[in-house]
Every structure is written in structure tokens, then in C-alpha cells.
Design an enzyme around this catalytic site. Structure first.
Site, PDB file in Angstrom:
ATOM      1  CG  HIS A  76      -1.907   1.056   1.326  1.00 18.13           C
ATOM      2  ND1 HIS A  76      -2.607   1.309   2.474  1.00 18.13           N
ATOM      3  CD2 HIS A  76      -2.318   1.985   0.441  1.00 18.13           C
ATOM      4  CE1 HIS A  76      -3.405   2.340   2.287  1.00 18.13           C
ATOM      5  NE2 HIS A  76      -3.242   2.770   1.054  1.00 18.13           N
ATOM      6  CD  GLU A  79      -2.347   2.474  -3.869  1.00 15.55           C
ATOM      7  OE1 GLU A  79      -2.567   3.708  -3.874  1.00 15.55           O
ATOM      8  OE2 GLU A  79      -3.000   1.675  -3.155  1.00 15.55           O
ATOM      9  CG  HIS A  80      -0.300   6.006  -0.864  1.00 16.73           C
ATOM     10  ND1 HIS A  80      -0.866   7.068  -0.212  1.00 16.73           N
ATOM     11  CD2 HIS A  80      -1.231   5.024  -0.838  1.00 16.73           C
ATOM     12  CE1 HIS A  80      -2.085   6.746   0.210  1.00 16.73           C
ATOM     13  NE2 HIS A  80      -2.322   5.504  -0.165  1.00 16.73           N
ATOM     14  CD  GLU A 152       2.338   9.630  -0.034  1.00 16.18           C
ATOM     15  OE1 GLU A 152       1.249   9.098   0.251  1.00 16.18           O
ATOM     16  OE2 GLU A 152       2.435  10.815  -0.439  1.00 16.18           O
TER      17      GLU A 152
HETATM   18 ZN   LIG Z   1      -4.133   4.562   0.385  1.00 12.54          ZN
END
Ligand SMILES: [Zn+2]
Length: 991
Positions: A76, A79-80, A152
Site C-alpha cells: 500500500h 502504491e502511494h 506516505e
Molecule cells: Zn491509500
């Protein structure tokens, strides 16, 4: 959207080579209007699927298998982070630049339990390839800076920014996003099932990240994961739309040049089947003063077939639908009627996004000591069904729904390409046939054939996959008033040892790092970096508006609007009844009336029989409430809209159902009413934490305009309070209640001011109009008395207590509507602030998952919102600064250009046929014609800097003292904030 039924001619044959690609298979799917090409990129082994059709909204998606090794949220956070920037596009946040400065109709990234997908879509060819080019470079060659990882993922921050002696806290966008997810009962419930049903696979980990595990993720590990999984050899490229396959391959050839094949071990292993059922207990947060009674959820979950066994998967889909998919589903009915809980658990249904499917069913609003009774009831009901079989109409209803969905040209929030992509990955990700789940009509024919040969087919499925299947989990989720505190303690505990060992020098180093991060976040990108992004020029944007065909006529004294559109043999009907005359005290009852009209019996039919007929003869019936301003904000309108969709061949049968619902509804079935009231209450309550920003906006705006006040009354906290009160005192005065409902219905279902809206092609419109006649003839001719409504005085500084680890902060301003000269500048300003100032200050620097701005041109409200926000007072100061920031006339010209492009993109959002028909009707209510829309569009296109920083902002500054604030957060946090907030928040409980 696709305008015809044909599928494009095949341009390649299987076995053909083109550039570095080999076309391995070509399939025509005329029933779903697609020609599918399966292609291999020979140098890397990358797999490509192109669904060629005539939809101009092209979609491109890159997918990697990304099995999580733990719950640090690595997939995740990655992904960011990849979307931040690459060597070729060395900006700090390329995703945001593309999001705001392109004509994208969809741009996003998704982390699943075993894969990560990066999709982009656009209706403009050049824009589409720009987006696809940049996206590919970002995922394959990202910079992955240390600062991006900190921002992030996670980093330390001093609670007082410049004070190295103040308390250390952890922040990070994903960290706060997941704290929000871990506050939602529904997500916690789902998580507990996934992790415990597949304990020997990657699904035991949370790919999104558990807040207590996220801070243990290291930067090196993060980089290594990208190296391991983000290579073309582990990629699947999905393309969809009207661009020729050859052009797509030319593009991919360029993108993949320079990459070679590598070995990637990313297989998703299967879970070994259990020989005996298991049980697990988990907890979710409630408020510290909330009564925990009857707040437990009990679910039963089965691990079913492998997604690769598609023939079984589709049978399971039909069985799952027959069991619980409608009010007539025997398993749903048995549970709801048992009185063992309040309503069906929200995670009920089939889960297909995992290698092996799961089916879940259960009750919420129950007690842990009823778990055994619930379990036996479910098992007994299933045994009974294995003996007796399903009613034929239930299976037919399920088959009709599959047929309907396959036929319908549907584009909701997501492009149609995304819907097909989802189905493709259910098999393709595990190396199966990507087209297995696409060809609905062929699948239905096949099932019908099998069913004919083997009448007990579905009984056999039930026995094999449910009764004889020992891989079953009993999951109990109990409410906990201390959960919140315990989680917080767990987070601080996880960093306590680290913090305790910090020397003064370490603390200085943290301060130094925080400073570097802050500098990174606030410094603008160098102009030469910004120039690397391909962007569309404003002069290339069309000045034309999309005109929706619309005819108005009067039939039996009723205004009928019709929209001649290609709908693939599906007819859509809206009946908009006026509700402006309903007295204020009765308005709160309207959402329940909508629910009752379709949820109770009607005519000769009991509620479950009605629900069966709806599934057999329609694509669904819904009733909802909406309101807004007329053109120029002169008057308001309020409507109850009945919506029904059906295949042409079912129009007469659907009209019979509709008249039963309108004229012969059984508003006296009080036992069923009770179920619907509790279900309504529980659904609304469960929606608060996941959509906290929307609830906060409704509460803030309610004191400003009548449409916003109604919104709060129908869909917000006022409705929750109302329906909660009703549920708590259910049965006290049922006669009065049912009487009120019947009176209310009689006040609404009349000809006076009714607008009928039809969407279909010419043949369908004729069929529909003729079939409508008996319905119109039965409507009462009574006229309404006019009723004056005014908004009661409401607090404009409200704090609403919710059990959540993050806050939701909203500020709403009264604003002009369509027709005002200010509307266009405010529209562009809302995008500029949303993707610019608020995004930077609240998300990037503040660590919230979202900071945004919304302008509702029909409702007359301009608002600032934050989502899963670690801050509260700071966010309110950011809102105040937002008004001042542009005052200085310091908005760079390029920023405004980007906001204009993004605004045009928003105006041109593609719509499916029924949405176009619906939008045209709403414009009719609002008095918005195509000439005015064109004027608005030209005003956006020619927006100058002065109109934004001058007029639009000046307006907001002028009405600042009329603005209203609402915060949804934990009580203690708001009490602390109140020590500095002037004026303070009026703190209240949620219900
Ligand atoms: Zn997210």
C-alpha cells in the site's frame, strides 16, 4: 459510451507476430461488444490483454502480483509512493499533477490483498496516451525518495513542531488512512474473517497495513519489494476501448524497451482445506458511554472454490444470490425473521477478489451468547434447502440479474472498463483464462443447459460447498468501549522503547529530518521539472457542451420528458413526485417511506414475493430523495424520485409491479417494518466513520440553505437521530406511525407537479409511454396546498463525538448557484484549492488521508473538508489561510491553467445512458438549459487570474462570518481543541 451492438473486426490472428509481441489468442465476444486480444511481450514475458470495442473512454491498467509478507502495509505504501515521481518526471507529486491538469476520467491506484493495480482512463486520445506513458514510467522507474517514504508511510514528528522536548508522535498518510480504516466496524469485521479464513496464506497479512505494524517498515525493505515485484515479467497490462490494438502495441513497445525477462516468484498459494470448523472473536470500537448491549456481530464464513474453477464459481454466484441476494432469499429470511439479531451483517455475500472465494453470512445487532443459535439456524436452513431445493423463481431471478448486468451499458462512478477489468483479474491473476468470467450470455446458456440435465444441480452445489465443507469459520465481533484507548496505548507502546532510548542528539536528528521533510514538502518543484509532464493545451479543449436529446410532452395531464438514446434494449423510467409541500415535521419520515414502498408487500404479494418479482422482471427499483435550487437561486425544488429499469420484453410486467408499489402497498406489515427500521438505522450508523467528511459537511451546511437542511434531515445525522429514536422506542405507538406513513404517501403519490422521465431508444420510448398510461390514469388528481418552509436556527459550530482514531473537519459557506456570474470562478477555485492548497497543507504536510474543497452549483454550498485527519484546530486554521493565500494575488498562472483543464475534465465526465437521462431531468428542475451550460463552459475556459483571486475569493471572504463548522471526532480531542478554538465547538453525541 458504446453506441452499437457490434464488436470490432479482428485485426490480428492467433500466432501472429508484431514488433516484440506475439498475439496468442483472438476472441470475438459479440454479446458483450468486445474483441479480445491476448498478447505476450516476448523479451520480458509481460502479459497483455486488449478489449477492443467502440467505447471512446479508453482505459489502461498495469497490474503486479504483490503478495504481502507481513502487515506493515508495504504494498500500500509503495502504491502511494511510486506515483510521486520518476527520473524522467522528477516532480514531488506527479499523481496530483495528472489528476488536476488532465482530462482523465479516472485515475487511481488500488492495493488488493494480493495485487496492485494502476488504472487511468480518458476520452481524448492524446490525453490518454500522455497519462498512460507517465503512469508506466512511474511504476517501472520510480524515484522512491526517502522523503516520499516518510511522508506516505511513517515518520516521527514532535507534537510541538519546534520543540525537541515535546512528545514524539508518528504520522504518515497511509498510517492515518489505516487508522481510519481500523476505526470502522465493517472493515474490522471483514479483516477478521479474511485473516482467519486463510491463515496459511498471504491473506493472513493486511496489505493495507495495520497501524501498529506500519512504523516497523524500513526504507530498504520498501525498495527491495519494488525491485522484486515491479518488473514487466511480473506485470499484466489491461487495455480497453476504441483505440486500435496496433496503436496500443506501438505504445507498449516503446514503454517496455530496455527491459529483459527476470524470474519473479509471486505465485499466490492456495489455503489448505480444514478438516474441522474454526472460531474466532474480535473487537471493534464504540463510544466510551455507549451501551454495548445488542451490538455484537456474528458471521459464518466458508472458503469455497478456486477462482480458476470458473464453472463452479459461477454456480456459487447463483447460489449465493439465491440464498441472500434479495429479501426473498431463504437464508436471509431465516436469519432476519429469527429475531436473533437486528439485521443481516454488512459483510454478507460472496468475496471474489481472493484466490479461493469466500461466502459470508451473519447477523449484527446481536449478542455473543447467541452465536451458537445463529450457527445452527444457518446450518439447519442450508440442510433443509439441500433436501427441498430452491424455488424455481429464485434461480430464475438470479439468472435474470446476471443477464441484465451483462446487457446493461453501465458507467457509475467507475468506467465500464474497470468493471470488466475486475472480472478479468479474478482468473487472469492466477494464470487462468482472462475471459472466463466475461461472456455473460454464453455463461447463462451453459448453466441453463446443465440445470435442465441435472435438476438438482444447485442442491448438489449447496451440499458440496456448504454442508460438507469443513473449512468454515465462526467469527464473533464484540463492541468495546475501551478498544479505542487500548489501540492508542498499543501504538504508543510500540514506539515507547524507541523513544526511551533516544539521546538528545537523536532527538536533534529527528528534528533535523522533520525539517528536511517539511522543506521538501513546501518547496515548489523546479520549473524545468514541471515542464517534463505532457499536458493538453487549453486551446485544444472543445467549447461545445454535450447535448442530451430531450423531448417534453403532456400526457394525461402529466409532463413527460423523453430521451432517445441507445440503451441496448433496456428501458429506464423515473417518476419525480413533488414533496416541497410536505410539512417539516414529516420530512424525516420520508427516507423510511422510500424504504417501505419497495421493501414491504404490495397488491397480492407479500414482501418476499414482491422482491422475487422485482428480481425476475426488472433490473431494480429504487426510491430516493433529492433537492436543489432553481436557476439563479430563486426557488428550491424537492423531489421523491421512483426509478425502475427493465428489459424491453419485461415492460408490461414491470409496470404492473410499479402500480402495485404506488397504489397497493401494504403499509401495515409492522413486523417487516421493524426489520427495515433497524436495518436502516444500522446501515446509516455504520456509514458515519467511513464517510465522516460527508457527514460533517451535511451537519455544517444544514444551517445555511434549505436543500442542505433537507440533506441533513434525510441522509445525515438528523436522520440517524430520528431513526435511532424510532428503533429505540419501536412498538410504542405503531398505529400512529403506520397512519402517518399512509397519510404521507397519499400526500405524495399524485399527478400534481409529477414529472415522468423516460430513457430508451425510439422503439423503447414508444413501448414505455404506452405502458405508462394505466399508471398515470390511476394517480389522484388532488392539488396540493403550498407550504412555506424555513430552516430552524441551528448551531453553526458543532462537534459530534464518534469513536474514531482520526478526525473529519468541515467548513461550509453559503454560495451562489448556477446562473450567477460567480458560479464559474467558484467552480474553478474549488478545484484549484482542492488539488492545490488544501491537498498540500492537509494531506502532504498535515498527514491526513484527504483535504479537499467542494462546490455544489445546484445546492448553493461551498465547502472545505478533511478526511481521516490527525489534526483538528490546525485544519481549521488552514481553511482560514486558504482564503488569504490567494488574496495576495500569488496564484501562479500555470496553476490556474491546470485548474481550468481539470474543471473541463469534471464537466465532461462520461455518463451512461440512464445517467444522461437523469442529468437532463435534474437540469429541467434547475431551469438549466444548454445555452446556459455553454455560457458556463466558456466562462470556465476563458477564466482569468483576476476572476479567481479577485471576485471568487472576495466573495468567500465576505461571507466568512456566515460560514458554519462541523467536526466529527473523538470527544476528548474536541474538548482539548475547544481550549483554543474561538468560538468553541458545541459538543454533542452522535445520536
Ligand atoms: Zn491509500
Amino acid at each position: 459510451m458504446a453506441q452499437s451492438l457490434s464488436c470490432p473486426e479482428q485485426k490480428f490472428t492467433a500466432g501472429e507476430r508484431y514488433l516484440d509481441f506475439e498475439v496468442t489468442k483472438v476472441t470475438s465476444l459479440p454479446d458483450i461488444r468486445q474483441t479480445a486480444y491476448e498478447i505476450l511481450h516476448l523479451p520480458t514475458g509481460a502479459k497483455v490483454l486488449h478489449l477492443h470495442n467502440n467505447d471512446p473512454e479508453n482505459l489502461y491498467a498495469i497490474c503486479f502480483r504483490t503478495p504481502p509478507e507481513d502487515s506493515t502495509g508495504l504494498p500500500h505504501i509503495l502504491e502511494h509512493s511510486v506515483l510521486a515521481g520518476s527520473e524522467k518526471y522528477p516532480l514531488k507529486d506527479v499523481f496530483n499533477e495528472l489528476h488536476r491538469g488532465s482530462l482523465q476520467t479516472f485515475i487511481n491506484a488500488f492495493t488488493y490483498p494480493d495485487k496492485t493495480i494502476y488504472p487511468v482512463a480518458s476520452q481524448v486520445r492524446q490525453d490518454f496516451f500522455n497519462l498512460a506513458r507517465v503512469y508506466t514510467d512511474l511504476v517501472l522507474r520510480p524515484r522512491l525518495l526517502r522523503e516520499t517514504f516518510a511522508q506516505e508511510g511513517h515518520h516521527f514528528e514532535f507534537s510541538v513542531p519546534d520543540d525537541v522536548h515535546s512528545e514524539l508522535v508518528i504520522s504518515g498518510i497511509v498510517y492515518n488512512e489505516m487508522k481510519g480504516a481500523y476505526s470502522s466496524p465493517d472493515s474490522l469485521m471483514y479483516k477478521a474473517i479474511q485473516e482467519n479464513l486463510y491463515p496459511d496464506t498471504v491473506y493472513r497479512n493486511d496489505s493495507g497495513g495495520a497501524p501498529d505494524a506500519i512504523p516497523t517498515l524500513t526504507y530498504d525493505h520498501f525498495l527491495a519489494f519494488h525491485r522484486a515485484y515491479y518488473s514487466p515479467s511480473n506485470a499484466r497490462f489491461f487495455l480497453y476501448g476504441d483505440i486500435a490494438t496496433r496503436d496500443c502495441l506501438d505504445f507498449l513497445q516503446e514503454m517496455l524497451s530496455g527491459f529483459a525477462a527476470v524470474v519473479v516468484e509471486s505465485r499466490i498459494e492456495s489455503q489448505k482445506r480444514w478438516t474441522a470448523p474454526q472460531a474466532v472473536t474480535g473487537y471493534y470500537p464504540i463510544g466510551p458511554d455507549e451501551d454495548p448491549k445488542a451490538k455484537t456481530a456474528v458471521n459464518l464464513a466458508w472458503m469455497l472454490a478456486d477462482n480458476l474453477d470458473y464453472a463452479t464459481v459461477i454456480l456459487l454466484e447463483i447460489v449465493a444470490w439465491a440464498l441472500v441476494g434479495s429479501a426473498a432469499g431463504p437464508l436471509r429470511k431465516a436469519l432476519v425473521d429469527s429475531g436473533l439479531g437486528e439485521d443481516l451483517s454488512p459483510v454478507t455475500g460472496l468475496e471474489k477478489d481472493l484466490r479461493q472465494l469466500a461466502f459470508v453470512v451473519g447477523l449484527r445487532g446481536t449478542q455473543a451468547d447467541r452465536a451458537a443459535a445463529i450457527e445452527s439456524l444457518v446450518l439447519e436452513t442450508l440442510s433443509r434447502l439441500v433436501e427441498t431445493g430452491f424455488e424455481r423463481d429464485l434461480i430464475e431471478g438470479a439468472l435474470h440479474q446476471v443477464e441484465f448486468q451483462g446487457k446493461e451499458i453501465h458507467r457509475g462512478v467507475y468506467p465500464y472498463g474497470i468493471t470488466l477489468m475486475g472480472r478479468v483479474f479474478h482468473t487472469w491473476l492466477y494464470d487462468g483464462d482472462p475471459l472466463a468470467g466475461l461472456n455473460f450470455p454464453a455463461i447463462i446458456d451453459d448453466i441453463r443447459r446443465r440445470w435442465e440435465q441435472e435438476p438438482a444441480l444447485f442442491q448438489h452445489v449447496l451440499r458440496q460447498w456448504f454442508l460438507d465443507n469443513q473449512h468454515r469459520l465462526l467469527s464473533i465481533m464484540e463492541p468495546s468501549a475501551t478498544y479505542q484507548k487500548e489501540q492508542e496505548a498499543k501504538y504508543s507502546e510500540s514506539i515507547r522503547t524507541t523513544v526511551a532510548e533516544l539521546t538528545p542528539a537523536d532527538r536533534e536528528a529527528i528534528a533535523e529530518k522533520a525539517l528536511i521533510l517539511k522543506r521538501f514538502q513546501t518547496e515548489p518543484d523546479p520549473p524545468e521539472a514541471a515542464k517534463t509532464l505532457p499536458i493538453i493545451a487549453i486551446q485544444d479543449l472543445s467549447p461545445e457542451v454535450d447535448v442530451i436529446p430531450s423531448q417534453a410532452e403532456t400526457r394525461s395531464g402529466v409532463t413527460i420528458l423523453s430521451h432517445d438514446l441507445f440503451t441496448n434494449d433496456i428501458a429506464y423510467l423515473h417518476l419525480a413526485f413533488d414533496i416541497a409541500h410536505i410539512p417539516d415535521v414529516l420530512q424525516s419520515y420520508l427516507p423510511l417511506l422510500c424504504k417501505f414502498m419497495t421493501g414491504l408487500g404490495a397488491g397480492e404479494l407479500s414482501y418476499d414475493e414482491l422482491s422475487k418479482q422485482i428480481a425476475l422482471k426488472t433490473g431494480g427499483i429504487g426510491i430516493h430523495l433529492t433537492s436543489g435550487y432553481g436557476f439563479g437561486g430563486r426557488q428550491t425544488w424537492q423531489k421523491m424520485i421512483v426509478h425502475i429499469r427493465m428489459l424491453y420484453r419485461n415492460i408490461p410486467a414491470a409496470m404492473d409491479i410499479l402500480s402495485d408499489i404506488l397504489f397497493r402497498g401494504k403499509l401495515s406489515e409492522t413486523a417487516r417494518m421493524k426489520d427495515l427500521v433497524f436495518e436502516g438505522r444500522n446501515d446509516l450508523q455504520a456509514a458515519v466513520v467511513p464517510s465522516g467528511h460527508i457527514f460533517a459537511k451535511r451537519t455544517a451546511a444544514a444551517s445555511l440553505t434549505l436543500p442542505a437542511y433537507r440533506e441533513e434531515q434525510w441522509h445525515g445525522r438528523n436522520q440517524l437521530k430520528f431513526i435511532n429514536g424510532l428503533a429505540e422506542s419501536w412498538g410504542e405507538d405503531l398505529k400512529d406511525f403506520t397512519g402517518k406513513m399512509a397519510d404521507l404517501k397519499a400526500l405524495i403519490i399524485r399527478k400534481d407537479k409529477l414529472i415522468v422521465n423516460l430513457t430508451a431508444d425510439a422503439a423503447g420510448l414508444r413501448l414505455l409511454a404506452d405502458a405508462m398510461d394505466p399508471v398515470l390514469a390511476e394517480l389522484s388528481d388532488d392539488r396540493f396546498a403550498i407550504c412555506e418552509t424555513s430552516i430552524p436556527a441551528l448551531s453553526n459550530r458543532t462537534g459530534v463525538m464518534i469513536p474514531a482514531q482520526v478526525s473529519y473537519v468541515a467548513e461550509a459557506f453559503p454560495a451562489p448557484t448556477y446562473g450567477s456570474d460567480l458560479a464559474a470562478p467558484l467552480f474553478v477555485l474549488s478545484r484549484l484549492l482542492s488539488n492545490g492548497y488544501l491537498y498540500k497543507k492537509i494531506r502532504v504536510e498535515g498527514g491526513a488521508y484527504g483535504g479537499m474543497c467542494q462546490y455544489d452549483t445546484t445546492g448553493g454550498v461551498f465547502s472545505f473538508l478533511s478526511y481521516r485527519d490527525p489534526h483538528l484546530e490546525r485544519t481549521l486554521s488552514v481553511y482560514a489561510e486558504a482564503l488569504r493565500f490567494a488574496e495576495k494575488g500569488a496564484i501562479p498562472h500555470e496553476e490556474i491553467q491546470k485548474a481550468i483543464i481539470g474543471s473541463i475534465g469534471a464537466l465532461d465526465r462520461p455518463m451512461d445512458p440512464v445517467s444522461r437521462g437523469f442529468a437532463s431531468m435534474i437540469r429541467y428542475f434547475s431551469g438549466l438549459n444548454d445555452e446556459e451550460r455553454k455560457k458556463f463552459r466558456l466562462a470556465v475556459l476563458s477564466m482569468d487570474d483576476k476572476a479567481l483571486s479577485g471576485e471568487a475569493l472576495e466573495y468567500l471572504v465576505r461571507v466568512k462570518d456566515k460560514a458554519a463548522v462541523a467536526v466529527y471526532a473523538e470527544g476528548e480531542k474536541m474538548h482539548t481543541a475547544n481550549m483554543v478554538l474561538q468560538p468553541p465547538l458545541q459538543i454533542e453525541t452522535l445520536t
